[in-house]
Design an enzyme around this catalytic site. Structure first.
Site, short mmCIF file in Angstrom:
data_model
loop_
_atom_site.label_atom_id
_atom_site.label_comp_id
_atom_site.label_asym_id
_atom_site.label_seq_id
_atom_site.Cartn_x
_atom_site.Cartn_y
_atom_site.Cartn_z
N LYS A 60 0.84 -1.21 0.00
CA LYS A 60 0.00 0.00 0.00
C LYS A 60 0.87 1.25 0.00
O LYS A 60 0.61 2.21 -0.73
CB LYS A 60 -0.94 -0.01 1.22
CG LYS A 60 -2.08 -1.02 1.07
CD LYS A 60 -2.82 -1.29 2.38
CE LYS A 60 -3.83 -2.42 2.16
NZ LYS A 60 -4.49 -2.86 3.39
N GLN A 104 -4.82 -1.48 9.47
CA GLN A 104 -4.74 -2.83 8.92
C GLN A 104 -5.32 -3.84 9.92
O GLN A 104 -5.00 -3.81 11.11
CB GLN A 104 -3.27 -3.16 8.61
CG GLN A 104 -3.04 -4.48 7.91
CD GLN A 104 -3.62 -4.52 6.49
OE1 GLN A 104 -3.68 -3.51 5.80
NE2 GLN A 104 -4.03 -5.70 6.07
N ASP A 127 -11.40 2.70 3.92
CA ASP A 127 -11.80 1.28 3.88
C ASP A 127 -13.32 1.12 3.79
O ASP A 127 -13.81 0.05 3.46
CB ASP A 127 -11.34 0.58 5.17
CG ASP A 127 -10.13 -0.32 4.98
OD1 ASP A 127 -9.91 -0.79 3.85
OD2 ASP A 127 -9.43 -0.56 5.98
N1 GUN Z 1 -6.96 -6.91 6.16
C1 GUN Z 1 -7.30 -7.71 5.13
N2 GUN Z 1 -8.02 -7.02 4.23
C2 GUN Z 1 -8.12 -5.76 4.69
C3 GUN Z 1 -8.74 -4.57 4.19
O1 GUN Z 1 -9.35 -4.54 3.13
N3 GUN Z 1 -8.61 -3.48 4.97
C4 GUN Z 1 -7.96 -3.51 6.15
N4 GUN Z 1 -7.90 -2.38 6.85
N5 GUN Z 1 -7.38 -4.57 6.65
C5 GUN Z 1 -7.46 -5.69 5.91
#
Ligand code: GUN
Length: 306
Positions: A60, A104, A127
């Protein structure tokens, strides 16, 4: 006479589409800098040492920087308390350089994930997990931040079909991250939507009625070819790692759909890897630009519209 060629579905190239979207994000970022002296910024918070999460966070960060945006990484120890994490969230909420915040998941067990997600300013919740954004999406209110994986899946579907109006869509899986928001998005596109799950009776029969199948259950190769209506469009959200058969072998990634079977029946299908996966980060970048525009009273860039 020659024998009829076996049918092969069109492959939906999520990798190429994601690359294009990332390019459009980079163009929008450049325009925002030039015209408005605005650099969109994304803050990503990682708590603990989970290796898979660390890989995601690195990807990311790299993707964010590549589009010209500002990336703020916050890595906190496994032992971080909920109060400490909430204090960081409050700081990011009030930081004008931060337009998107992503925490995350999963979080260590001493931390209540819901409390943390709902402490994020909904307008920075890239998100789309905050209850306000869940509500905005369900109610069809403009300005909802939409979760990245379902958003990416919808973009691919619209790229294949244009209008989805009147189509029968079956979403397999009812998670808050994929299944439920996917169903709302498809409903908004005027599909007739069924959400199937582990307790659904005669799942193959339900899936056979679908023009669109979105599989998001996390069960390797569960959806078989003879479950599909011929010509159906299949979006496979699953990413399942299959251990090698021998110690020298390589692990394999498979989706929730039995690809080898489904490709002979479907009209179009996403491969795994290279289908939905690459769309998730591209949509995160897209959501961050849209959030930065909204917080500065600017319309979302037209080239990032759905
Ligand atoms: N962990 C696995 N997928 C995701 C996601 O789409 N967003 C976040 N914040 N954590 C994750």
């Amino acid at each position: 006479m020659t024998a009829a060629q076996p049918h092969t579905a069109k492959l939906i190239d999520g990798k190429a589409f994601a690359l294009g979207l990332r390019g459009r994000v980079a163009e929008s970022v450049a325009r925002l800098k030039l015209d408005h002296d605005l650099t969109p910024g994304l803050a990503v918070v990682l708590v603990g040492e989970d290796p898979a999460s660390a890989v995601y966070v690195r990807s990311k960060h790299k993707a964010t920087v590549e589009t010209g945006m500002a990336s703020f990484e916050h890595k906190l120890p496994e032992t971080t308390s909920q109060e400490e994490l909430l204090s960081l969230i409050h700081q990011l909420n009030t930081d004008p350089a931060v337009h998107g915040i992503l925490v995350q998941l999963p979080l260590p067990k001493q931390i209540d994930s819901h409390a943390v997600i709902n402490a994020i300013d909904p307008d920075k919740d890239v998100d789309g997990f905050h209850v306000v954004n869940v509500g905005r999406l369900a109610a069809g209110i403009d300005g909802a931040m939409v979760p990245c994986t379902p958003l990416g899946s919808l973009m691919l579907l619209k790229d294949v079909h244009g209008s989805l109006a009147g189509m029968n869509a079956v979403v397999i899986g009812r998670s808050n991250i994929v299944g439920k928001p996917m169903a709302h998005l498809l409903l908004q596109e005027s599909c007739t939507v069924t959400i199937a799950h582990s307790r659904t009776r005669d799942l193959p029969a339900v899936v056979r009625g679908a023009d669109i199948v979105v599989a998001a259950v996390g069960r390797p190769e569960m959806v078989k070819g003879d479950w599909l209506k011929p010509g159906a469009t299949v979006i496979d959200v699953g990413i399942n790692r299959i251990a090698p058969a021998t110690p020298e072998g390589k692990a394999r990634l498979v989706g929730d759909v039995d690809f080898a079977e489904a490709v002979q029946v479907a009209g179009a299908i996403t491969p795994v890897p290279g289908g939905v996966g690459p769309m998730t980060i591209a949509c995160l970048l897209r959501n961050t630009v849209v959030a930065a525009c909204a917080s500065n009273g600017l319309p979302a860039p037209a080239n990032l519209a759905l």
